[in-house]
Design a protein around this motif. Structure first.
Motif, PDB file in Angstrom:
ATOM      1  N   PHE A 155       0.827  -1.202   0.000  1.00 18.08           N
ATOM      2  CA  PHE A 155       0.000   0.000   0.000  1.00 18.08           C
ATOM      3  C   PHE A 155       0.864   1.256   0.000  1.00 18.08           C
ATOM      4  CE2 PHE A 155      -3.498  -2.756   0.766  1.00 18.08           C
ATOM      5  CZ  PHE A 155      -4.649  -2.029   0.505  1.00 18.08           C
ATOM      6  N   ASP A 156       1.973   1.207   0.700  1.00 12.17           N
ATOM      7  CA  ASP A 156       2.890   2.348   0.716  1.00 12.17           C
ATOM      8  C   ASP A 156       3.482   2.571  -0.670  1.00 12.17           C
ATOM      9  OD1 ASP A 156       3.669   4.380   2.347  1.00 12.17           O
ATOM     10  OD2 ASP A 156       5.494   3.413   3.038  1.00 12.17           O
ATOM     11  N   LEU A 157       3.864   1.499  -1.348  1.00 14.44           N
ATOM     12  CA  LEU A 157       4.402   1.623  -2.702  1.00 14.44           C
ATOM     13  C   LEU A 157       3.347   2.141  -3.675  1.00 14.44           C
ATOM     14  CD1 LEU A 157       6.594  -1.608  -2.993  1.00 14.44           C
ATOM     15  CD2 LEU A 157       7.355   0.743  -2.622  1.00 14.44           C
ATOM     16  N   MET A 158       2.102   1.746  -3.470  1.00 19.81           N
ATOM     17  CA  MET A 158       1.031   2.275  -4.317  1.00 19.81           C
ATOM     18  C   MET A 158       0.871   3.775  -4.113  1.00 19.81           C
ATOM     19  SD  MET A 158      -1.880  -0.707  -3.974  1.00 19.81           S
ATOM     20  CE  MET A 158      -3.122   0.395  -4.653  1.00 19.81           C
ATOM     21  N   GLY A 159       0.945   4.217  -2.854  1.00 18.75           N
ATOM     22  CA  GLY A 159       0.861   5.648  -2.593  1.00 18.75           C
ATOM     23  C   GLY A 159       2.006   6.408  -3.224  1.00 18.75           C
ATOM     24  N   VAL A 160       3.215   5.849  -3.145  1.00 19.95           N
ATOM     25  CA  VAL A 160       4.373   6.480  -3.792  1.00 19.95           C
ATOM     26  C   VAL A 160       4.155   6.573  -5.296  1.00 19.95           C
ATOM     27  CG1 VAL A 160       6.834   6.214  -4.276  1.00 19.95           C
ATOM     28  CG2 VAL A 160       5.975   5.764  -1.979  1.00 19.95           C
ATOM     29  N   PHE A 161       3.642   5.509  -5.888  1.00 21.32           N
ATOM     30  CA  PHE A 161       3.420   5.497  -7.334  1.00 21.32           C
ATOM     31  C   PHE A 161       2.380   6.539  -7.755  1.00 21.32           C
ATOM     32  CE2 PHE A 161       1.202   3.629 -11.079  1.00 21.32           C
ATOM     33  CZ  PHE A 161       2.257   3.725 -11.981  1.00 21.32           C
ATOM     34  N   SER A 193      16.170   3.144   3.489  1.00 18.15           N
ATOM     35  CA  SER A 193      16.532   1.814   3.988  1.00 18.15           C
ATOM     36  C   SER A 193      16.072   0.702   3.056  1.00 18.15           C
ATOM     37  CB  SER A 193      15.934   1.596   5.379  1.00 18.15           C
ATOM     38  OG  SER A 193      14.511   1.646   5.333  1.00 18.15           O
ATOM     39  N   GLN A 194      15.051   0.970   2.237  1.00 21.90           N
ATOM     40  CA  GLN A 194      14.545  -0.031   1.298  1.00 21.90           C
ATOM     41  C   GLN A 194      14.556   0.560  -0.119  1.00 21.90           C
ATOM     42  OE1 GLN A 194      10.918  -2.026   2.491  1.00 21.90           O
ATOM     43  NE2 GLN A 194      11.269  -1.585   4.661  1.00 21.90           N
ATOM     44  N   PRO A 195      15.543   0.211  -0.921  1.00 17.69           N
ATOM     45  CA  PRO A 195      15.666   0.791  -2.269  1.00 17.69           C
ATOM     46  C   PRO A 195      14.463   0.528  -3.174  1.00 17.69           C
ATOM     47  CG  PRO A 195      17.697  -0.332  -1.635  1.00 17.69           C
ATOM     48  CD  PRO A 195      16.667  -0.679  -0.602  1.00 17.69           C
ATOM     49  N   VAL A 196      13.595  -0.412  -2.802  1.00 17.90           N
ATOM     50  CA  VAL A 196      12.427  -0.691  -3.635  1.00 17.90           C
ATOM     51  C   VAL A 196      11.520   0.537  -3.741  1.00 17.90           C
ATOM     52  CG1 VAL A 196      10.987  -1.556  -1.753  1.00 17.90           C
ATOM     53  CG2 VAL A 196      10.622  -2.404  -4.075  1.00 17.90           C
ATOM     54  N   TYR A 197      11.637   1.452  -2.786  1.00 19.55           N
ATOM     55  CA  TYR A 197      10.819   2.662  -2.829  1.00 19.55           C
ATOM     56  C   TYR A 197      11.224   3.590  -3.975  1.00 19.55           C
ATOM     57  CZ  TYR A 197       8.242   1.916   1.496  1.00 19.55           C
ATOM     58  OH  TYR A 197       7.376   1.430   2.451  1.00 19.55           O
ATOM     59  N   LEU A 198      12.399   3.386  -4.557  1.00 19.46           N
ATOM     60  CA  LEU A 198      12.817   4.205  -5.688  1.00 19.46           C
ATOM     61  C   LEU A 198      12.238   3.708  -7.004  1.00 19.46           C
ATOM     62  CD1 LEU A 198      16.609   4.619  -4.761  1.00 19.46           C
ATOM     63  CD2 LEU A 198      14.729   6.200  -4.293  1.00 19.46           C
ATOM     64  N   VAL A 199      11.682   2.500  -7.004  1.00 10.74           N
ATOM     65  CA  VAL A 199      11.150   1.925  -8.245  1.00 10.74           C
ATOM     66  C   VAL A 199       9.884   2.634  -8.722  1.00 10.74           C
ATOM     67  CG1 VAL A 199      10.243  -0.177  -9.313  1.00 10.74           C
ATOM     68  CG2 VAL A 199      12.227  -0.305  -7.794  1.00 10.74           C
ATOM     69  N   PRO A 200       8.872   2.879  -7.865  1.00 11.76           N
ATOM     70  CA  PRO A 200       7.647   3.518  -8.361  1.00 11.76           C
ATOM     71  C   PRO A 200       7.869   4.875  -9.029  1.00 11.76           C
ATOM     72  CG  PRO A 200       7.250   2.547  -6.211  1.00 11.76           C
ATOM     73  CD  PRO A 200       8.708   2.462  -6.453  1.00 11.76           C
ATOM     74  N   PRO A 201       8.712   5.794  -8.497  1.00  9.65           N
ATOM     75  CA  PRO A 201       8.918   7.049  -9.220  1.00  9.65           C
ATOM     76  C   PRO A 201       9.542   6.864 -10.600  1.00  9.65           C
ATOM     77  CG  PRO A 201       9.604   7.292  -6.935  1.00  9.65           C
ATOM     78  CD  PRO A 201       9.349   5.834  -7.160  1.00  9.65           C
ATOM     79  N   VAL A 202      10.453   5.903 -10.722  1.00  9.30           N
ATOM     80  CA  VAL A 202      11.067   5.649 -12.033  1.00  9.30           C
ATOM     81  C   VAL A 202      10.033   5.097 -13.002  1.00  9.30           C
ATOM     82  CG1 VAL A 202      12.809   4.303 -13.254  1.00  9.30           C
ATOM     83  CG2 VAL A 202      13.344   5.298 -11.015  1.00  9.30           C
ATOM     84  N   VAL A 203       9.231   4.153 -12.540  1.00  9.07           N
ATOM     85  CA  VAL A 203       8.174   3.589 -13.390  1.00  9.07           C
ATOM     86  C   VAL A 203       7.178   4.669 -13.795  1.00  9.07           C
ATOM     87  CG1 VAL A 203       6.273   1.936 -13.474  1.00  9.07           C
ATOM     88  CG2 VAL A 203       8.436   1.290 -12.400  1.00  9.07           C
ATOM     89  N   ALA A 204       6.815   5.540 -12.856  1.00  8.82           N
ATOM     90  CA  ALA A 204       5.869   6.619 -13.167  1.00  8.82           C
ATOM     91  C   ALA A 204       6.435   7.556 -14.229  1.00  8.82           C
ATOM     92  CB  ALA A 204       5.531   7.397 -11.900  1.00  8.82           C
ATOM     93  N   ALA A 205       7.724   7.878 -14.139  1.00 11.50           N
ATOM     94  CA  ALA A 205       8.343   8.754 -15.142  1.00 11.50           C
ATOM     95  C   ALA A 205       8.321   8.109 -16.523  1.00 11.50           C
ATOM     96  CB  ALA A 205       9.777   9.074 -14.722  1.00 11.50           C
ATOM     97  N   ILE A 206       8.585   6.807 -16.575  1.00 11.02           N
ATOM     98  CA  ILE A 206       8.581   6.107 -17.869  1.00 11.02           C
ATOM     99  C   ILE A 206       7.171   6.038 -18.442  1.00 11.02           C
ATOM    100  CG2 ILE A 206       9.033   3.898 -18.992  1.00 11.02           C
ATOM    101  CD1 ILE A 206      11.288   3.450 -16.991  1.00 11.02           C
ATOM    102  N   VAL A 207       6.192   5.756 -17.592  1.00  5.22           N
ATOM    103  CA  VAL A 207       4.803   5.651 -18.051  1.00  5.22           C
ATOM    104  C   VAL A 207       4.321   6.976 -18.627  1.00  5.22           C
ATOM    105  CG1 VAL A 207       2.418   5.345 -17.275  1.00  5.22           C
ATOM    106  CG2 VAL A 207       4.179   3.745 -16.533  1.00  5.22           C
ATOM    107  N   VAL A 208       4.578   8.068 -17.917  1.00  4.68           N
ATOM    108  CA  VAL A 208       4.132   9.373 -18.406  1.00  4.68           C
ATOM    109  C   VAL A 208       4.877   9.753 -19.679  1.00  4.68           C
ATOM    110  CG1 VAL A 208       4.032  11.836 -17.854  1.00  4.68           C
ATOM    111  CG2 VAL A 208       3.410  10.147 -16.133  1.00  4.68           C
ATOM    112  N   TYR A 209       6.149   9.395 -19.774  1.00  2.00           N
ATOM    113  CA  TYR A 209       6.928   9.714 -20.975  1.00  2.00           C
ATOM    114  C   TYR A 209       6.398   8.964 -22.196  1.00  2.00           C
ATOM    115  CZ  TYR A 209      10.881  10.047 -24.172  1.00  2.00           C
ATOM    116  OH  TYR A 209      11.667  10.259 -25.275  1.00  2.00           O
ATOM    117  N   LEU A 210       6.020   7.695 -22.005  1.00  2.56           N
ATOM    118  CA  LEU A 210       5.563   6.889 -23.135  1.00  2.56           C
ATOM    119  C   LEU A 210       4.105   7.155 -23.495  1.00  2.56           C
ATOM    120  CD1 LEU A 210       7.209   3.443 -22.274  1.00  2.56           C
ATOM    121  CD2 LEU A 210       8.012   5.168 -23.901  1.00  2.56           C
ATOM    122  N   LEU A 211       3.277   7.450 -22.509  1.00  4.89           N
ATOM    123  CA  LEU A 211       1.843   7.610 -22.753  1.00  4.89           C
ATOM    124  C   LEU A 211       1.380   9.059 -22.661  1.00  4.89           C
ATOM    125  CD1 LEU A 211       0.483   4.576 -20.685  1.00  4.89           C
ATOM    126  CD2 LEU A 211       1.122   4.652 -23.106  1.00  4.89           C
ATOM    127  N   GLY A 212       2.306   9.979 -22.484  1.00  2.23           N
ATOM    128  CA  GLY A 212       1.913  11.368 -22.302  1.00  2.23           C
ATOM    129  C   GLY A 212       1.151  11.950 -23.471  1.00  2.23           C
TER     130      GLY A 212
END
Length: 260
Positions: A10-16, A63-82
């Motif tokens: 749920f936290d990762l969803m909020g970050v995304f 402490s958990q690098p997985v939290y950096l994944v949602p912002p990167v995915v969001a940037a790619i999604v907006v770039y491709l589907l913008g």
């Protein structure tokens, strides 16, 4: 409770969701993909980092690098589907409201899990929900949604935080309660934005008479929902002045020099 897979997902969803709002705001302002990634990181991770620093613990984003994944995915999604997105302004508010609902509930639950008093936990839940969006809007030179007078923002977050504290105190906090409360805050925020619910403004009568006119000129992305902004409004297609019909001002043309 903080190590539960429920909290992580749920936290990762909020970050995304918050990261999507940051990248969409960057696209709306014609900022490149790196700037969009920065806005997405600020929006998605800013509130949680502020909360964890105030709690005196290592931020989950560090402490958990997985939290950096949602912002990167969001940037790619907006770039491709913008190019396929036409109502960017509405999507920014929608994803922002989704992140608001998730962060105010799980921010409060995390604070209570660390033994914070109820009042402090409520404050940290609200800070988690609005902190990232505040950083995003300030960096993007946008009027922050927290300070926008045309809708409610802090009140839905505070409501979700209070209901979360009640759920934790009555031992009803769990996946179902978390989902219901997050959806409730999301619906509260969107209805308030759509119907332009306001809180009383005690200084309204102390300001200038043209306050409403000035607010309309501010062009906030979180402003009036019924009026889509057109950046080219008032401009002619060929860039001329509205009253210019293309004809020269002097039909006789330039006068030739007369030599004596």
């Amino acid at each position: 409770m903080e190590s539960s897979p429920l909290v992580l997902w749920f936290d990762l969803m909020g970050v995304f969701f918050f990261a999507l709002s940051g990248n969409l705001l960057a696209a709306r302002k014609d900022i490149d993909i790196t700037g969009g990634l920065v806005l997405g990181l600020l929006a998605g991770l800013g509130g949680g980092i502020i909360r964890d620093v105030l709690l005196g613990v290592t931020p989950l984003a560090l402490s958990q690098p997985v939290y950096l994944v949602p912002p990167v995915v969001a940037a790619i999604v907006v770039y491709l589907l913008g190019s396929l997105i036409h109502r960017v302004r509405t999507l920014i508010v929608t994803f922002d409201a989704a992140g608001l609902g998730l962060f105010c509930t799980f921010g409060t639950a995390r604070a209570l899990d660390h033994g914070m008093p109820i009042a402090s936990a409520l404050l940290l839940g609200v800070v988690t929900a609005v902190g990232g969006g505040l950083l995003r809007d300030v960096v993007a030179n946008e009027i922050p949604a927290v300070f926008s007078g045309s809708n409610l923002y802090v009140i839905p977050a505070a409501t979700g935080a209070a209901l979360t504290a009640v759920a934790v105190g009555t031992d009803t906090w769990g996946p179902v309660a978390a989902t219901v409360l997050s959806a409730l805050v999301f619906a509260f925020r969107m209805v308030a934005w759509r119907r332009e619910w306001r809180v009383p403004a005690p200084v309204r009568s102390w300001t200038v008479r043209d306050l409403d006119v000035r607010r309309r000129r501010e062009r906030s992305v979180f402003g009036r929902p019924g009026r889509e902004e057109d950046d080219a409004e008032g401009d002619d297609d060929d860039g001329r002045d509205p009253g210019d019909d293309g004809a020269p001002h002097d039909s006789r043309g330039p006068r030739p020099d007369r030599r004596r």
